[in-house]
Write an enzyme that holds these catalytic residues in place. Sequence first.
Site, PDB file in Angstrom:
ATOM      1  N   ASP A 115       3.120   1.444   2.243  1.00  9.93           N
ATOM      2  CA  ASP A 115       3.645   2.389   1.251  1.00  9.93           C
ATOM      3  C   ASP A 115       4.390   1.654   0.146  1.00  9.93           C
ATOM      4  OD1 ASP A 115       4.178   4.810   0.100  1.00  9.93           O
ATOM      5  OD2 ASP A 115       5.809   5.342   1.464  1.00  9.93           O
ATOM      6  N   HIS A 171      -2.074  -0.575  -6.182  1.00 16.69           N
ATOM      7  CA  HIS A 171      -3.005  -0.601  -5.041  1.00 16.69           C
ATOM      8  C   HIS A 171      -3.770  -1.930  -5.013  1.00 16.69           C
ATOM      9  CE1 HIS A 171      -1.937   3.432  -4.175  1.00 16.69           C
ATOM     10  NE2 HIS A 171      -2.605   3.998  -5.151  1.00 16.69           N
ATOM     11  N   LEU A 179      -9.056 -10.836  16.393  1.00 20.59           N
ATOM     12  CA  LEU A 179      -8.176  -9.742  15.953  1.00 20.59           C
ATOM     13  C   LEU A 179      -9.049  -8.507  15.772  1.00 20.59           C
ATOM     14  CD1 LEU A 179      -5.386  -8.728  14.719  1.00 20.59           C
ATOM     15  CD2 LEU A 179      -6.401  -9.241  12.501  1.00 20.59           C
TER      16      LEU A 179
END
Length: 244
Positions: A22, A39, A133
């Site tokens: 955020d 972004h 991962l």
Amino acid sequence: MSEPLNKSELVKLPLHVAIIMDGNGRWAAARGLPRLAGHRAGTENLREVIRATVEFGVKYLTIYAFSTENWGRPQEEINGLMRILEDVIDRELEELNREGVQLRHIGHLEGLSSLLQEKVRHAIALTKQNDRLVLSLAFNYGGRDEITCAVRRIVEDGVKPSEITQELIASYLFTSGLPDPDLIIRTSGEMRVSNFLIWQGAYAELYVTDVLWPDFGREDLFAALKDYATRDRRFGKLSDRRCG
Ligand code: FPP
């Protein structure tokens, strides 16, 4: 060159870290830039965060990139976020695959362009054997929507009420097969979970930092993991420290 951090301080590691990324908009506004620039900046540090996640030994990382509620944003921003996902796949997939990262998607692919759906499916198929991962991308994801869809499919499958258990419900969620998140990190100071992993995160430790997402890097992740190592997780029971 990144600073050496004292990894022996991470006496207890979360298996699964989930991040609410955020503050991109505020990062951009503070620089007089359009929101999309925030972004874009928020994808640059993502590479560093993924690397650091592997470096610190966390096995599962889930990132909240686009919520079912984000459809309510201006069309230009929505289009921009879709383009960013396309660009990230085009640019990063090869390296992620080489580094042993398995990509998963949680949420609905429907609603995305057919090209983007195709790119996401290809990325998932290409990396499905990797196990260094597991990186789950929450895109067009919402926790309430996920539970609603699970209930719908349970009913469609004709499951008897007596067969409905927590494990069964979990197996109908998008996250089926993933461990629950141990640690949920939220950047930019907001104290909310915003419809993210609301079933799976029932006992997750929460870590909120004021750092805005594009500024969040390896040292910030380390700080979150160090904080997690001090947490006393009780899962509704009594602490080990208080027993006996
Ligand atoms: C929240 O910041 C962030 C988002 C809604 C999008 C998150 C997307 C990225 C970090 C880019 C990476 C994306 C992919 C697909 C890998 P905000 O816009 O709510 O910020 P604000 O609260 O400051 O306005």
